[in-house]
Write an enzyme that holds these catalytic residues in place. Sequence first.
Site, PDB file in Angstrom:
ATOM      1  N   ARG A 157       4.127   1.205   0.310  1.00  0.00           N
ATOM      2  CA  ARG A 157       3.387   0.287  -0.558  1.00  0.00           C
ATOM      3  C   ARG A 157       3.943  -1.112  -0.327  1.00  0.00           C
ATOM      4  O   ARG A 157       5.109  -1.276   0.041  1.00  0.00           O
ATOM      5  CB  ARG A 157       3.568   0.664  -2.035  1.00  0.00           C
ATOM      6  N   LYS A 181       7.349   4.492  -7.018  1.00  0.00           N
ATOM      7  CA  LYS A 181       6.925   4.366  -8.411  1.00  0.00           C
ATOM      8  C   LYS A 181       7.772   5.250  -9.312  1.00  0.00           C
ATOM      9  O   LYS A 181       8.124   6.372  -8.957  1.00  0.00           O
ATOM     10  CB  LYS A 181       5.449   4.769  -8.545  1.00  0.00           C
ATOM     11  N   HIS A 252      -2.535  -2.571   1.308  1.00  0.00           N
ATOM     12  CA  HIS A 252      -2.656  -1.142   0.996  1.00  0.00           C
ATOM     13  C   HIS A 252      -3.495  -0.406   2.032  1.00  0.00           C
ATOM     14  O   HIS A 252      -3.373   0.821   2.181  1.00  0.00           O
ATOM     15  CB  HIS A 252      -3.253  -0.951  -0.397  1.00  0.00           C
ATOM     16  N   ARG A 255      -1.361   1.426   4.432  1.00  0.00           N
ATOM     17  CA  ARG A 255      -0.879   2.697   3.872  1.00  0.00           C
ATOM     18  C   ARG A 255      -1.974   3.761   3.977  1.00  0.00           C
ATOM     19  O   ARG A 255      -1.709   4.906   4.355  1.00  0.00           O
ATOM     20  CB  ARG A 255      -0.449   2.482   2.419  1.00  0.00           C
ATOM     21  N   HIS A 278       3.560  11.005  -3.151  1.00  0.00           N
ATOM     22  CA  HIS A 278       2.642  11.434  -4.207  1.00  0.00           C
ATOM     23  C   HIS A 278       3.230  12.615  -4.954  1.00  0.00           C
ATOM     24  O   HIS A 278       3.698  13.578  -4.341  1.00  0.00           O
ATOM     25  CB  HIS A 278       1.289  11.855  -3.613  1.00  0.00           C
ATOM     26  N   TYR A 287      -7.538  11.853   1.205  1.00  0.00           N
ATOM     27  CA  TYR A 287      -7.486  11.372   2.586  1.00  0.00           C
ATOM     28  C   TYR A 287      -8.138  12.350   3.550  1.00  0.00           C
ATOM     29  O   TYR A 287      -8.565  11.954   4.636  1.00  0.00           O
ATOM     30  CB  TYR A 287      -6.030  11.111   3.002  1.00  0.00           C
TER      31      TYR A 287
END
Length: 306
Positions: A157, A181, A252, A255, A278, A287
């Site tokens: 990110r 995150k 982004h 990514r 994730h 994806y």
Amino acid sequence: MRLERASGGRLSFEPVIDRFLDAAWAERGLSENTLKSYRRDLLKLAACLDARGRSPASVRREDVLACLAQMIRAGTSPRSVARYLSGYRQFFRWMVREGALAEDPTALIESPKLGRGLPKALTEEQVEALLQAPDLARPLGMRDRAMLELMYAAGLRVSELVALELGNVNLNQGVVRVLGKGGKERIVPLGVESMDWLQRYLADARPALLKGAQSPVMFVTARKSGMTRQAFWHAIRRYGAQAGITRRISPHMLRHSFATHLLNHGADLRVVQLLLGHSDLSTTQIYTLVAREGLKRLHEQHHPRG
């Protein structure tokens, strides 16, 4: 919880919002960027409620609905409205829990119905053109090439990229330690190309930018400070235009391209999930739809019966 009154005797939203954000940070470990986003969204609601003569302790369901309707009339997308409402729910639930509000005014408000949008990825040819856009004769160009190579190689990110410190990169082992995150840590392989560009940047461009100064941050500016998300955002758009990419691009998208191209070349979905950081596999599964769309286009373009 004791609520503070603003001038004029009415209860003030801002101190309550600040307390909520402090609690969210302490309980959930939210990043600074996420907290800033919550604050911005809540202040938007506060301005609307204030105009309706409402205080934090007197907000009703119809007030929140009126503010959301105002956003929609102003052209706010359903996805953005859903994001606003999600933050408002958390805020009012916290107020109820703290005893500052009798009932949650968002409890019976439904979120807008959303179609699931596909992540926007670049083609491999577009990525190659983008990577070659920076001017390598300049230290800033060498820095930007290293940043682009690393972002694409590791699927970072933009916030992870600009916050990266020297100690997080191990060129001997060929890995980068990423703090994602919620403070989640992951180890991602660098790849030969990005390692080569990082070594060149560290040997030549970084010392030229720092001019003897010291910094723990990997990517620095001519002012000897760390890069910002906004600066890299502007840079990647400029390089996209130089590379002849006509669509609007963002950091982004690199990514997204990282994940899509891995799947196109046969990577396992759970491996991609780990590399992206994730927590839920369903977030990564989208994806596969992007990869499938790409394969369909290739089939239509090259198969005689396409």
